[in-house]
Design an enzyme around this catalytic site. Structure first.
Site, PDB file in Angstrom:
ATOM      1  N   HIS A 166       0.872  -1.171   0.000  1.00  0.00           N
ATOM      2  CA  HIS A 166       0.000   0.000   0.000  1.00  0.00           C
ATOM      3  C   HIS A 166       0.913   1.226   0.000  1.00  0.00           C
ATOM      4  O   HIS A 166       1.545   1.534   1.006  1.00  0.00           O
ATOM      5  CB  HIS A 166      -0.909  -0.008   1.226  1.00  0.00           C
ATOM      6  CG  HIS A 166      -1.818  -1.189   1.272  1.00  0.00           C
ATOM      7  ND1 HIS A 166      -2.196  -1.807   2.448  1.00  0.00           N
ATOM      8  CD2 HIS A 166      -2.417  -1.892   0.270  1.00  0.00           C
ATOM      9  CE1 HIS A 166      -2.998  -2.825   2.168  1.00  0.00           C
ATOM     10  NE2 HIS A 166      -3.141  -2.895   0.851  1.00  0.00           N
ATOM     11  N   GLU A 169       1.479   4.016   2.691  1.00  0.00           N
ATOM     12  CA  GLU A 169       1.971   3.600   4.007  1.00  0.00           C
ATOM     13  C   GLU A 169       3.493   3.735   4.008  1.00  0.00           C
ATOM     14  O   GLU A 169       4.240   2.751   4.070  1.00  0.00           O
ATOM     15  CB  GLU A 169       1.483   2.187   4.308  1.00  0.00           C
ATOM     16  CG  GLU A 169      -0.042   2.132   4.414  1.00  0.00           C
ATOM     17  CD  GLU A 169      -0.614   0.721   4.438  1.00  0.00           C
ATOM     18  OE1 GLU A 169       0.158  -0.244   4.543  1.00  0.00           O
ATOM     19  OE2 GLU A 169      -1.854   0.600   4.332  1.00  0.00           O
ATOM     20  N   HIS A 259       3.540  -2.544   6.995  1.00  0.00           N
ATOM     21  CA  HIS A 259       2.367  -1.746   6.625  1.00  0.00           C
ATOM     22  C   HIS A 259       2.175  -0.604   7.618  1.00  0.00           C
ATOM     23  O   HIS A 259       2.906  -0.475   8.603  1.00  0.00           O
ATOM     24  CB  HIS A 259       1.108  -2.618   6.638  1.00  0.00           C
ATOM     25  CG  HIS A 259       0.980  -3.534   5.463  1.00  0.00           C
ATOM     26  ND1 HIS A 259       0.191  -3.250   4.365  1.00  0.00           N
ATOM     27  CD2 HIS A 259       1.554  -4.741   5.222  1.00  0.00           C
ATOM     28  CE1 HIS A 259       0.281  -4.248   3.494  1.00  0.00           C
ATOM     29  NE2 HIS A 259       1.097  -5.161   3.992  1.00  0.00           N
ATOM     30  N   GLU A 335       2.322  -3.726  11.508  1.00  0.00           N
ATOM     31  CA  GLU A 335       1.532  -2.516  11.364  1.00  0.00           C
ATOM     32  C   GLU A 335       2.095  -1.399  12.239  1.00  0.00           C
ATOM     33  O   GLU A 335       2.410  -1.613  13.412  1.00  0.00           O
ATOM     34  CB  GLU A 335       0.071  -2.768  11.746  1.00  0.00           C
ATOM     35  CG  GLU A 335      -0.658  -3.757  10.853  1.00  0.00           C
ATOM     36  CD  GLU A 335      -1.062  -3.165   9.504  1.00  0.00           C
ATOM     37  OE1 GLU A 335      -0.819  -1.957   9.286  1.00  0.00           O
ATOM     38  OE2 GLU A 335      -1.632  -3.918   8.686  1.00  0.00           O
TER      39      GLU A 335
END
Length: 375
Positions: A166, A169, A259, A335
Site C-alpha cells: 500500500h 503507508e 504496513h 503494522e
C-alpha cells in the site's frame, strides 16, 4: 496564494481558496480506484497568515476513523516534518496552521520519495553484503528491485521482508531503511550473527507506481496488491506476480510484510492464526517472535491490534496468509500508526520516519530469537 501537487507522490484537489482562512480541499482518489486518504501538497504565499484548510470529503474517505485524533504533518524543507493542529468533526477534516515561510508542504504522513528509494538501493549495493536483483517492470515501467543481503549458501534460512504494498503507508519503507542500516553495518554483531545463518531478501517498495502517483492503497491499475496473492496477474498486479515467483524459486522460511494502519495508534503484528494450515509450530514461533520484540523495543506492543481470525476463516488473498500456508512458515504483517504511538506519544512529531527506522532496526532481535527454530 497557490496550492500545487505536481511532484512525486503529490495528491490533492482544490475546490476554492479565496483567502487563507477558507481553503477548501478534497482528498483525491487513488488512480482507477475509489480509495481516498493520502494527501500531499505545497502551499505558497501564506507566510504569517492563519490558514484554515478544510478537507470537505473526509467523511467519505476510505478510513474516516483514521481522522479521529489525527494530526497532519508539515515541512518547510521536506526533510524535517512536524505535526500541526488538525481536527475532525465527523464530516470535515480541518488543518489550522500559520506558516512561518512562504513555501510549506502538508502531508498525510512523512513521505518517502522515489528519489530516496533509489538512493537507498544505491547505498545498499555499495556494501559487499548486498546485491541488487531486478525482478521486472511495473505497469508504468518502473523497476521492481530485490535486495539480497548475505551469501546464498545451501542450508541457510531465507528471510523475506516486503514493504509498501500500500504505497501511502510510507512508514513501511522507513522501517526497511532501518532494518537495512543494521544488516549492512559490518560492526553490528547481531547482524553478522544473523547473516551467518540466514540470507535476507528485501523488497523496499512493492508498489513504485502507486508511490509516485500519490496513491494510498493501489497500483497504476487501481489494484490493491495485498488482495492479489492467491492469483496475481501481469495485467493487474505484476508486482505481486514477480515477487511471488521469486519467492517460489528461492524459498521462504520467515516472511515479514511492513504496513501502516490508519486508525490504531499502536505498533503491532498480525499473524496467520485463521489459516487452514495454522499449526502449533507456527504458533510457538509467533509467540517467541513477539516476546523478543517486546523486550527489545518499548514502541512495540501486543495488547492492541486486529481481532484474531477464527481458524479456517482467514482471507487467503493477503500476502501474510498466502505465504504462511504455501511455505508452512512464520509470517507476520507489521503494522505502524499514521497517528502516534499512544503508549509513547510525541506531540511534536507523532509517529514518524525516524521512529519507524528505529523499529525496523530493532526487528533483528525477534528474528534472532526464532532463527534457529525456523526449519
Amino acid at each position: 496564494m497557490k496550492i500545487s501537487s505536481c511532484f512525486d507522490a503529490g495528491s490533492i484537489v482544490v475546490d476554492s481558496m479565496e483567502h487563507a482562512g477558507d481553503i477548501r480541499l478534497q482528498v483525491r482518489h487513488d488512480s482507477n480506484s475509489e480509495f481516498a486518504q493520502w494527501f500531499y501538497f505545497r502551499l505558497q504565499g501564506a507566510a504569517g497568515q492563519a490558514c484554515q484548510m478544510r478537507f470537505l470529503n473526509a467523511a467519505q474517505c476510505a478510513y474516516p476513523k483514521g481522522w479521529v485524533d489525527y494530526q497532519a504533518v508539515a515541512s518547510y524543507d521536506r526533510q524535517h516534518w512536524f505535526r500541526v493542529p488538525t481536527q475532525f468533526d465527523g464530516q470535515v477534516l480541518t488543518i489550522q496552521h500559520t506558516p512561518e515561510e512562504d513555501s510549506i508542504y502538508y502531508a498525510y504522513f512523512e513521505p518517502y520519495s522515489w528519489e530516496r528509494h533509489l538512493q537507498l538501493i544505491g547505498q545498499a549495493q555499495s556494501s559487499p553484503r548486498c546485491k541488487v536483483r531486478d525482478l521486472g517492470n511495473t505497469l508504468d515501467g518502473r523497476d521492481l528491485n530485490l535486495l539480497v543481503i548475505g551469501d546464498e549458501a545451501p542450508g541457510k534460512r531465507k528471510v523475506w521482508l516486503t514493504a509498501r504494498q500500500h504505497p501511502g503507508e510510507t512508514m513501511a519503507e522507513w522501517f526497511v531503511e532501518g532494518t537495512l542500516s543494521r544488516l549492512l553495518d559490518e560492526q553490528d554483531a547481531l547482524a553478522g550473527a544473523l547473516l551467518d545463518k540466514a540470507t535476507f531478501y528485501v523488497v523496499p517498495n512493492m508498489n513504485p507506481d502507486g508511490s509516485c502517483r500519490g496513491n494510498l492503497r493501489t497500483n497504476a491499475a487501481g489494484t490493491n496488491l495485498n488482495r492479489e496473492w492467491a492469483n496475481p496477474t501481469m495485467e493487474k498486479s505484476p508486482e505481486v506476480w514477480l515477487v511471488r515467483e521469486a519467492m517460489r524459486e528461492i524459498g521462504v522460511d520467515l516472511y515479514l510484510d511492513a504496513h501502516g494502519d490508519e486508525a490504531l495508534p499502536y505498533n503491532f503484528v498480525a499473524g496467520s492464526e485463521g489459516n487452514p494450515g495454522y499449526n502449533a509450530r507456527r504458533e510457538a514461533l509467533e509467540n517467541s517472535f513477539k516476546a523478543a520484540w517486546l523486550v527489545h523495543n518499548p514502541d512495540f506492543q501486543d495488547t492492541y491490534g486486529y481481532e484474531r481470525d477464527h481458524f479456517g476463516e482467514a482471507n487467503m488473498t493477503l500476502a501474510t496468509n498466502h505465504i504462511a500456508d504455501y511455505f508452512d512458515c512464520l509470517a507476520y504483517t507489521i503494522e505502524m500508526p499514521f497517528k502516534d504511538n499512544a503508549n509513547r506519544p510525541s506531540a511534536l512529531y507523532g509517529w514518524n520516519g525516524e521512529r519507524s527506522k528505529q523499529l525496523g532496526a530493532s526487528v533483528l532481535h525477534p528474528i534472532a530469537a526464532v532463527i534457529d527454530q525456523l526449519r
